[in-house]
Design an enzyme around this catalytic site. Sequence first.
Site, short mmCIF file in Angstrom:
data_model
loop_
_atom_site.label_atom_id
_atom_site.label_comp_id
_atom_site.label_asym_id
_atom_site.label_seq_id
_atom_site.Cartn_x
_atom_site.Cartn_y
_atom_site.Cartn_z
CD GLU A 56 44.88 56.47 56.03
OE1 GLU A 56 44.95 55.92 54.91
OE2 GLU A 56 44.55 55.87 57.07
CE LYS A 76 50.56 57.45 53.13
NZ LYS A 76 49.45 58.35 53.44
NE ARG A 84 50.94 54.59 43.95
CZ ARG A 84 50.15 54.97 44.94
NH1 ARG A 84 48.88 55.21 44.75
NH2 ARG A 84 50.64 55.13 46.15
#
Length: 549
Positions: free
Chosen positions: A31, A266, A256
């Site tokens: 994104e 982020k 992850r």
Amino acid sequence: MEQSSNFIRTIIKQDMDSKRHDHVITRFPPEPNGYLHIGHAKSIVINFGLADDFNGKTNLRFDDTNPLKEDQEYVDSIKEDVSWLGYEWDELRFASNYFDEMYKRAVLLIQKGLAYVDDLTADEIREYRGTLTEPGKESPHRSRTKEENLDLFDKMKNGEFEDGSKVLRAKIDMTSPNLNLRDPVLYRVSHTSHHNTGDAWCIYPMYDFAHPLEDAIEGVTHSLCTTEFEDHRPLYEWVVRECEMDNQPQQIEFGRLNITNTVMSKRKLKQLVDGEFVDGWDDPRLPTISGMRRRGFTAEAIREFVKETGVSKGSGTVDSAMLDHFVREDLKLKAPRTMGVLRPLKLVITNYPEGQVEWLDAEVNPENPEMGMRKIPFSREIYIEQEDFMEEPPKKYFRLFPGNEVRLKHAYFVKCENVIKDADGHVTEIHCTYDPETKSGSGFTGRKVKGTIHWVDASHALPAEFRLYEPLILDEEMAESEDKTFLDHVNANSLKMISGFIEPNLEHIEAQEKLQFFRHGYFNVDPKHSEPGKPVFNRIVSLKSSFKL
Ligand code: ATP
Ligand code: MG
Ligand code: MG
């Protein structure tokens, strides 16, 4: 690219062997709401690496369905970072280019009686959803007719409703044990300009609806994501099936990557940037790809590190020392050796002729003789490191102290004869004598010294700034006080700026060049703050490592 085997490769291989697929398409779907971090590098290495192993393709797809947080700056930086990491995408895609298609599929769901427009507020929807132990409650608008829903959805699209006043929801099962299947929201109203589609839309699809459609539209065969989406997989499959997509991508989750002593989301990174705790997204202390590049980490070291962390379902936290290990490994044979004095102390060689300069020969990299030799000037006055002299040394201090002899790297033995102090008693100069017989490379074996120290010639040295880094966040302190936010734990000593001197042969050094300063570690020329004649060196890593693979 060779990667060791892992469970995802095993699945893909089975799919190929069983002819379920005859080709592989993956995608990296960031994104554009921030810069990429090293966690993303893991996803990049996995997606591009696996596709490559099966002669497949990988798209770079911007998952740009949330215009409030997205920006062209992020799109540009992400493209730069993926390329810099060494990967070439097959196609560059934007989820926003599929908005028409997504809208049509949403209409299809309404026509099939599988979606409805709801007037509940976001809070009410949350309340009605129930919990893991309590079933959800149906919205009073759940029984709207298809015609009513089609009309309302059309009006949503045409801008007739305020933000937050209406949503489109899937009609699945408010009692499902999987909360994601309790009539998830598919579309929301948001009168926001989009970086790609401008004001064409005022309704935007939610991730759980958009993502499977994006994958299906692109013919993605294996949609690799992190384990927090495991519970979303039934919804992913529901969307692909009920929207009647031709391609049926398979979602597979992996753990992850987390690293000690840093933050890796982020959202948090943006807080550090916006709060000016750091010097932009590419601050060398951040785990962003651009920050690590500016710090001096190489793409190769990042790739090797990520591969070493492996692909599994679990998401452990990796010691940042392991990352340091890989950059040392990569730079060992590539980075020229040189000498730099960070905290200078003048040393005068009283028996060396005034005005004389010798140009000494030194290997550029003793571990890689192919890198050749360099010349270093030597004369009567040099700078040494302040910490390499002590007037009253403790035991086992083998550097300079009154009466002691040490080797000057690449030059001669010098013996401390005298100490000069200012009025306050601070040492300002060391007076030494040198022994011409002891010249480095001359084969002198007459006597041995225990210490070797580095230096630069005072009249030829160039000024330079050195920046030394420590972790921006200290995990141990974080754990102690959970009531505080991570911003309260930003390490005030994470950056030290020091003015010192370097060898004159570095006069034309360029941004992003990497060097090993003898005894100090590996450094990178900072591309942002270096000026002609005054380079700024970011320390990538020190030389010491306790880390063993
Ligand atoms: P963040 O919380 O940092 O914003 P994200 O997952 O929301 O991360 P995306 O832009 O959606 O960021 O990520 C693109 C891809 O990178 C996704 O497939 C995501 O799963 C993957 N990814 C993100 N962070 C990590 C991580 N720490 N380790 C492995 N993969 C990651
Ligand atoms: Mg995301
Ligand atoms: Mg995120």
